[in-house]
Design a protein around this motif. Structure first.
Motif, PDB file in Angstrom:
ATOM      1  N   VAL A 168      40.544 -35.495  32.409  1.00 38.14           N
ATOM      2  CA  VAL A 168      41.498 -36.102  31.696  1.00 38.14           C
ATOM      3  C   VAL A 168      40.908 -37.695  31.966  1.00 38.14           C
ATOM      4  O   VAL A 168      41.327 -38.439  31.195  1.00 38.14           O
ATOM      5  N   GLY A 169      40.249 -38.029  33.190  1.00 38.09           N
ATOM      6  CA  GLY A 169      39.941 -39.283  33.064  1.00 38.09           C
ATOM      7  C   GLY A 169      40.719 -40.112  34.219  1.00 38.09           C
ATOM      8  O   GLY A 169      40.671 -41.386  34.392  1.00 38.09           O
ATOM      9  N   ASN A 170      41.528 -39.490  34.962  1.00 34.45           N
ATOM     10  CA  ASN A 170      42.564 -39.996  35.968  1.00 34.45           C
ATOM     11  C   ASN A 170      42.308 -39.335  37.448  1.00 34.45           C
ATOM     12  O   ASN A 170      43.044 -38.390  37.676  1.00 34.45           O
ATOM     13  N   PRO A 171      41.202 -39.628  37.857  1.00 33.08           N
ATOM     14  CA  PRO A 171      40.706 -38.836  39.425  1.00 33.08           C
ATOM     15  C   PRO A 171      41.722 -39.284  40.441  1.00 33.08           C
ATOM     16  O   PRO A 171      41.918 -40.445  40.648  1.00 33.08           O
ATOM     17  N   PRO A 172      42.360 -38.441  41.133  1.00 31.98           N
ATOM     18  CA  PRO A 172      43.378 -38.629  42.173  1.00 31.98           C
ATOM     19  C   PRO A 172      42.320 -38.889  43.276  1.00 31.98           C
ATOM     20  O   PRO A 172      41.315 -38.332  43.473  1.00 31.98           O
ATOM     21  N   ILE A 173      42.994 -39.796  43.991  1.00 30.29           N
ATOM     22  CA  ILE A 173      41.907 -40.178  45.525  1.00 30.29           C
ATOM     23  C   ILE A 173      42.402 -39.301  46.604  1.00 30.29           C
ATOM     24  O   ILE A 173      41.558 -39.165  47.462  1.00 30.29           O
ATOM     25  N   TRP A 174      43.136 -38.235  46.583  1.00 30.79           N
ATOM     26  CA  TRP A 174      43.670 -37.438  47.736  1.00 30.79           C
ATOM     27  C   TRP A 174      43.293 -36.072  47.623  1.00 30.79           C
ATOM     28  O   TRP A 174      43.312 -35.190  48.661  1.00 30.79           O
ATOM     29  N   THR A 175      42.614 -35.423  46.582  1.00 32.48           N
ATOM     30  CA  THR A 175      42.432 -34.066  46.466  1.00 32.48           C
ATOM     31  C   THR A 175      41.335 -33.669  47.223  1.00 32.48           C
ATOM     32  O   THR A 175      41.512 -32.393  47.812  1.00 32.48           O
ATOM     33  N   ASP A 176      40.315 -34.180  47.392  1.00 33.04           N
ATOM     34  CA  ASP A 176      39.299 -33.976  48.104  1.00 33.04           C
ATOM     35  C   ASP A 176      39.528 -33.791  49.656  1.00 33.04           C
ATOM     36  O   ASP A 176      39.323 -32.671  50.181  1.00 33.04           O
ATOM     37  N   GLU A 177      40.033 -34.491  50.034  1.00 29.09           N
ATOM     38  CA  GLU A 177      40.607 -34.623  51.638  1.00 29.09           C
ATOM     39  C   GLU A 177      41.815 -33.511  51.901  1.00 29.09           C
ATOM     40  O   GLU A 177      41.455 -32.909  53.034  1.00 29.09           O
ATOM     41  N   MET A 184      42.589 -28.107  44.238  1.00 25.52           N
ATOM     42  CA  MET A 184      41.273 -28.057  43.404  1.00 25.52           C
ATOM     43  C   MET A 184      41.439 -28.164  42.018  1.00 25.52           C
ATOM     44  O   MET A 184      40.664 -28.893  41.164  1.00 25.52           O
ATOM     45  N   LEU A 185      42.188 -27.308  41.633  1.00 25.49           N
ATOM     46  CA  LEU A 185      42.290 -27.198  40.011  1.00 25.49           C
ATOM     47  C   LEU A 185      43.071 -28.575  39.423  1.00 25.49           C
ATOM     48  O   LEU A 185      42.579 -28.942  38.606  1.00 25.49           O
ATOM     49  N   TYR A 186      43.967 -29.105  40.454  1.00 23.30           N
ATOM     50  CA  TYR A 186      44.665 -30.336  39.877  1.00 23.30           C
ATOM     51  C   TYR A 186      43.641 -31.305  39.943  1.00 23.30           C
ATOM     52  O   TYR A 186      43.567 -32.193  38.986  1.00 23.30           O
ATOM     53  N   GLY A 187      42.683 -31.356  40.861  1.00 21.96           N
ATOM     54  CA  GLY A 187      41.618 -32.597  40.838  1.00 21.96           C
ATOM     55  C   GLY A 187      40.716 -32.357  39.778  1.00 21.96           C
ATOM     56  O   GLY A 187      40.346 -33.564  39.446  1.00 21.96           O
ATOM     57  N   ALA A 188      40.384 -31.078  39.458  1.00 23.89           N
ATOM     58  CA  ALA A 188      39.375 -31.024  38.467  1.00 23.89           C
ATOM     59  C   ALA A 188      40.077 -31.223  36.994  1.00 23.89           C
ATOM     60  O   ALA A 188      39.276 -31.972  36.408  1.00 23.89           O
ATOM     61  N   LEU A 189      41.108 -30.752  36.851  1.00 21.16           N
ATOM     62  CA  LEU A 189      41.831 -31.291  35.637  1.00 21.16           C
ATOM     63  C   LEU A 189      42.081 -32.734  35.432  1.00 21.16           C
ATOM     64  O   LEU A 189      41.877 -33.246  34.378  1.00 21.16           O
ATOM     65  N   ALA A 190      42.479 -33.161  36.398  1.00 17.93           N
ATOM     66  CA  ALA A 190      42.935 -34.790  36.231  1.00 17.93           C
ATOM     67  C   ALA A 190      41.323 -35.646  36.318  1.00 17.93           C
ATOM     68  O   ALA A 190      41.343 -36.445  35.466  1.00 17.93           O
TER      69      ALA A 190
END
Length: 168
Positions: free
Chosen positions: A43-52, A34-40
Motif C-alpha cells: 500500500v506504500g506505508n511500510p511499518p518499521i517494526w514488522t521485521d524485528e 509478516m502478512l501485515y508487513g507485506a500488505l502495508a
C-alpha cells in the motif's frame, strides 16, 4: 525409582509439552506479522517494526519449542548405530554423553542470564529505527534454555530407570 524423581519427570514433560504446544501458535502470530508487513508495504506505508517483531517471534518459537522438540525425539541425531542398539545400550550411551550437552546448555544459560541482567540493568534496546527493549527477548531465551536443561535431566532420570529395568 524414587517417587520424587518420577514426579519430577512427569511434571517437566507436562510443562514442556504445554509450552511447546503454546509455542506452535507463535508461527500463526509470525505469519500475521509478516502478512501485515507485506500488505502495508504494498500500500506504500511500510511499518518499521514488522521485521524485528518477526525475528523475535521466530526466536521465541525456536527457544521455547526446543525442549518440546527434544521431548518428541525430533532433534537431529546421528543415527548410524543408535537405532540398532537395544534400549538399555541407548540409555547407557545417553547417560555417558549427556554431560557434554549439559555443559553446553549450562554455559548458554550462564551467558543468557548475564545478558538478561545487562539488558534489565541498562534498559538495553536493539539498534535501528524501532528500538525495542531486549529484556523480554532475552528472558524468553533464558526460559527456553532452562526448559532444555530440565528436559535433559528428565531424560537422564528416565535412562537411569531404564538401566535398572524400570520404565517411567
Amino acid at each position: 525409582m524414587p517417587r520424587v524423581l518420577v514426579t519430577y519427570v512427569r511434571w517437566v514433560e507436562r510443562f514442556n509439552w504445554l509450552f511447546g504446544r503454546i509455542a506452535m501458535y507463535a508461527l500463526l502470530a509470525l505469519m500475521g506479522v509478516m502478512l501485515y508487513g507485506a500488505l502495508a508495504r504494498a500500500v506504500g506505508n511500510p511499518p518499521i517494526w514488522t521485521d524485528e517483531m518477526a525475528q523475535f517471534l521466530l526466536m521465541g518459537y525456536f527457544m521455547i519449542g526446543g525442549a518440546y522438540a527434544l521431548q518428541l525425539g525430533s532433534a537431529v541425531r546421528m543415527d548410524l548405530l543408535y537405532s540398532r542398539w537395544s534400549d538399555k545400550t541407548r540409555a547407557l550411551v545417553d547417560i555417558l554423553t549427556v554431560g557434554s550437552l549439559l555443559f553446553y546448555l549450562c554455559v548458554l544459560l550462564w551467558g543468557g542470564w548475564e545478558s538478561l541482567q545487562y539488558a534489565l540493568e541498562y534498559g538495553e534496546r536493539r539498534r535501528g529505527t524501532w528500538r525495542p527493549y531486549m529484556a523480554p527477548v532475552k528472558a524468553i531465551m533464558v526460559l527456553g534454555i532452562l526448559m532444555m536443561i530440565l528436559q535433559v535431566l528428565a531424560f537422564t532420570i528416565r535412562d537411569i530407570a531404564r538401566l535398572k529395568g524400570e520404565e517411567i
